[in-house]
Motif scaffolding. Structure first.
Motif, PDB file in Angstrom:
ATOM      1  N   ALA A  28       4.095  64.802  31.702  1.00 36.42           N
ATOM      2  CA  ALA A  28       5.319  65.552  31.389  1.00 36.42           C
ATOM      3  C   ALA A  28       6.543  64.648  31.481  1.00 36.42           C
ATOM      4  N   LYS A  29       6.594  63.792  32.489  1.00 45.55           N
ATOM      5  CA  LYS A  29       7.708  62.848  32.626  1.00 45.55           C
ATOM      6  C   LYS A  29       7.773  61.899  31.436  1.00 45.55           C
ATOM      7  N   ARG A  30       6.628  61.347  31.047  1.00 50.99           N
ATOM      8  CA  ARG A  30       6.588  60.409  29.917  1.00 50.99           C
ATOM      9  C   ARG A  30       7.059  61.062  28.622  1.00 50.99           C
ATOM     10  N   CYS A  31       6.812  62.358  28.487  1.00 51.23           N
ATOM     11  CA  CYS A  31       7.202  63.083  27.278  1.00 51.23           C
ATOM     12  C   CYS A  31       8.642  63.583  27.351  1.00 51.23           C
ATOM     13  N   GLY A  32       9.328  63.314  28.456  1.00 51.33           N
ATOM     14  CA  GLY A  32      10.726  63.704  28.589  1.00 51.33           C
ATOM     15  C   GLY A  32      10.963  65.087  29.168  1.00 51.33           C
ATOM     16  N   TYR A  33       9.937  65.704  29.717  1.00 50.22           N
ATOM     17  CA  TYR A  33      10.066  67.034  30.316  1.00 50.22           C
ATOM     18  C   TYR A  33      10.283  66.905  31.820  1.00 50.22           C
ATOM     19  N   ASP A  34      11.415  66.374  32.184  1.00 53.49           N
ATOM     20  CA  ASP A  34      11.686  66.104  33.597  1.00 53.49           C
ATOM     21  C   ASP A  34      11.717  67.363  34.451  1.00 53.49           C
ATOM     22  N   GLU A  35      12.318  68.432  33.942  1.00 53.53           N
ATOM     23  CA  GLU A  35      12.388  69.679  34.718  1.00 53.53           C
ATOM     24  C   GLU A  35      10.992  70.259  34.918  1.00 53.53           C
ATOM     25  N   LEU A  36      10.175  70.239  33.879  1.00 52.59           N
ATOM     26  CA  LEU A  36       8.793  70.721  34.001  1.00 52.59           C
ATOM     27  C   LEU A  36       8.028  69.881  35.013  1.00 52.59           C
ATOM     28  N   ALA A  37       8.178  68.567  34.928  1.00 53.06           N
ATOM     29  CA  ALA A  37       7.497  67.671  35.868  1.00 53.06           C
ATOM     30  C   ALA A  37       7.922  67.974  37.299  1.00 53.06           C
ATOM     31  N   LYS A  38       9.196  68.199  37.483  1.00 55.66           N
ATOM     32  CA  LYS A  38       9.714  68.511  38.826  1.00 55.66           C
ATOM     33  C   LYS A  38       9.084  69.787  39.368  1.00 55.66           C
ATOM     34  N   ARG A  39       9.044  70.826  38.539  1.00 56.48           N
ATOM     35  CA  ARG A  39       8.483  72.102  38.988  1.00 56.48           C
ATOM     36  C   ARG A  39       6.979  72.018  39.232  1.00 56.48           C
ATOM     37  N   LEU A  40       6.275  71.284  38.381  1.00 55.88           N
ATOM     38  CA  LEU A  40       4.832  71.133  38.587  1.00 55.88           C
ATOM     39  C   LEU A  40       4.537  70.367  39.876  1.00 55.88           C
ATOM     40  N   SER A  41       5.379  69.389  40.185  1.00 53.24           N
ATOM     41  CA  SER A  41       5.143  68.613  41.396  1.00 53.24           C
ATOM     42  C   SER A  41       5.353  69.442  42.668  1.00 53.24           C
ATOM     43  N   GLU A  42       5.995  70.584  42.517  1.00 55.84           N
ATOM     44  CA  GLU A  42       6.227  71.473  43.673  1.00 55.84           C
ATOM     45  C   GLU A  42       5.072  72.431  43.900  1.00 55.84           C
ATOM     46  N   VAL A  43       4.108  72.478  42.968  1.00 59.15           N
ATOM     47  CA  VAL A  43       2.970  73.415  43.078  1.00 59.15           C
ATOM     48  C   VAL A  43       2.023  72.932  44.138  1.00 59.15           C
TER      49      VAL A  43
END
Length: 43
Positions: A28-43
């Motif tokens: 997700a980070k590589r694809c530019g979805y920083d907010e998604l990556a942040k939220r997934l890392s909180e799971v």
């Protein structure tokens, strides 16, 4: 999440449930979805 990402949904051999979702977060980070990556890392 990891089963879906790795393509292991439905039937077949059981998929280990202790897998990390870190590959998904990194993707997700590589694809530019920083907010998604942040939220997934909180799971």
């Amino acid at each position: 999440m990891n089963c879906w990402f790795e393509g292991y949904m439905g039937g077949g051999d059981p998929y280990p449930t202790d897998g990390s979702i870190k590959p998904i977060v990194n993707y997700a980070k590589r694809c530019g979805y920083d907010e998604l990556a942040k939220r997934l890392s909180e799971v």
